[in-house]
Design a protein around this motif. Sequence first.
Motif, PDB file in Angstrom:
ATOM      1  N   SER A  33       0.827  -1.203   0.000  1.00  0.00           N
ATOM      2  CA  SER A  33       0.000   0.000   0.000  1.00  0.00           C
ATOM      3  C   SER A  33       0.860   1.251   0.000  1.00  0.00           C
ATOM      4  O   SER A  33       2.055   1.208   0.306  1.00  0.00           O
ATOM      5  CB  SER A  33      -0.947   0.017   1.194  1.00  0.00           C
ATOM      6  OG  SER A  33      -0.242   0.136   2.408  1.00  0.00           O
ATOM      7  N   ASN A  76      -5.198   5.130 -16.516  1.00  0.00           N
ATOM      8  CA  ASN A  76      -5.064   4.475 -15.219  1.00  0.00           C
ATOM      9  C   ASN A  76      -6.331   4.689 -14.395  1.00  0.00           C
ATOM     10  O   ASN A  76      -6.896   3.741 -13.830  1.00  0.00           O
ATOM     11  CB  ASN A  76      -3.837   5.020 -14.483  1.00  0.00           C
ATOM     12  CG  ASN A  76      -3.546   4.325 -13.175  1.00  0.00           C
ATOM     13  OD1 ASN A  76      -4.168   3.340 -12.792  1.00  0.00           O
ATOM     14  ND2 ASN A  76      -2.575   4.858 -12.454  1.00  0.00           N
ATOM     15  N   SER A  79      -9.361   2.690 -15.558  1.00  0.00           N
ATOM     16  CA  SER A  79      -9.218   1.226 -15.537  1.00  0.00           C
ATOM     17  C   SER A  79     -10.202   0.537 -14.594  1.00  0.00           C
ATOM     18  O   SER A  79     -10.386  -0.673 -14.657  1.00  0.00           O
ATOM     19  CB  SER A  79      -7.795   0.844 -15.137  1.00  0.00           C
ATOM     20  OG  SER A  79      -7.590   1.131 -13.758  1.00  0.00           O
ATOM     21  N   GLY A  80     -10.816   1.297 -13.698  1.00  0.00           N
ATOM     22  CA  GLY A  80     -11.717   0.690 -12.719  1.00  0.00           C
ATOM     23  C   GLY A  80     -11.029   0.409 -11.398  1.00  0.00           C
ATOM     24  O   GLY A  80     -11.681   0.313 -10.361  1.00  0.00           O
ATOM     25  N   SER A  81      -9.729   0.250 -11.413  1.00  0.00           N
ATOM     26  CA  SER A  81      -8.967   0.070 -10.171  1.00  0.00           C
ATOM     27  C   SER A  81      -7.634   0.800 -10.322  1.00  0.00           C
ATOM     28  O   SER A  81      -6.609   0.186 -10.613  1.00  0.00           O
ATOM     29  CB  SER A  81      -8.763  -1.415  -9.859  1.00  0.00           C
ATOM     30  OG  SER A  81      -8.158  -2.064 -10.953  1.00  0.00           O
ATOM     31  N   PRO A  82      -7.646   2.130 -10.141  1.00  0.00           N
ATOM     32  CA  PRO A  82      -6.417   2.912 -10.303  1.00  0.00           C
ATOM     33  C   PRO A  82      -5.306   2.391  -9.403  1.00  0.00           C
ATOM     34  O   PRO A  82      -5.546   1.985  -8.263  1.00  0.00           O
ATOM     35  CB  PRO A  82      -6.826   4.324  -9.896  1.00  0.00           C
ATOM     36  CG  PRO A  82      -8.306   4.355  -9.973  1.00  0.00           C
ATOM     37  CD  PRO A  82      -8.771   2.948  -9.722  1.00  0.00           C
ATOM     38  N   ALA A  83      -4.095   2.418  -9.937  1.00  0.00           N
ATOM     39  CA  ALA A  83      -2.958   1.853  -9.206  1.00  0.00           C
ATOM     40  C   ALA A  83      -1.790   2.823  -9.193  1.00  0.00           C
ATOM     41  O   ALA A  83      -1.718   3.757 -10.000  1.00  0.00           O
ATOM     42  CB  ALA A  83      -2.530   0.537  -9.849  1.00  0.00           C
ATOM     43  N   PRO A 124      -3.029  -0.486  -4.862  1.00  0.00           N
ATOM     44  CA  PRO A 124      -4.195   0.376  -5.078  1.00  0.00           C
ATOM     45  C   PRO A 124      -3.864   1.841  -4.790  1.00  0.00           C
ATOM     46  O   PRO A 124      -3.148   2.158  -3.846  1.00  0.00           O
ATOM     47  CB  PRO A 124      -5.222  -0.147  -4.073  1.00  0.00           C
ATOM     48  CG  PRO A 124      -4.766  -1.535  -3.734  1.00  0.00           C
ATOM     49  CD  PRO A 124      -3.276  -1.534  -3.871  1.00  0.00           C
TER      50      PRO A 124
END
Length: 158
Positions: A33, A76, A79-83, A124
């Motif tokens: 994280s 990014n 994408s639905g799940s930014p990283a 995430p």
Amino acid sequence: MISTALERISVGVVVERRKGRSAWADFLWRPISVLAGNPSADPWTPLDREGEVTLFYAGEAVIELHRTETANYRDNLASGSPALWVNLRPTGSEPPYELLAVTADPAEGEAFTDAGSNLVDAVPMPASIVEIVERFVAAHHVERPFIKRQRDRRGPPT
């Protein structure tokens, strides 16, 4: 080196150390994280321990946002799940890794993997950082049309 970043976001990185299950590695490490802001802990401070898993605060980094990379940031976010991509380099001593960089640019994150021995992983993106990146993209993104080059079909000069 002078940075061309228009925005800089301070973050802290948390990594996990897990007991290895093979003869080749005593421990397995991975970033898990990113914390927004600058935590007051010293780098490599243990944060939590549960069984054979220990969490460490690896240190602080700065995410730099550049006007020329807004399309990558936008992709990014969409994408639905930014990283965020975390890049750690093995030190060969204690502490076992040195925090090199954190980025919101997927292309830069992929480029981090070119140094084969580095530990690179996506984690995430915290909601507070998502908001900053969204505002940055809204303020600085310019849609650039794709221009196909015309090929010279005449052949080599004679």
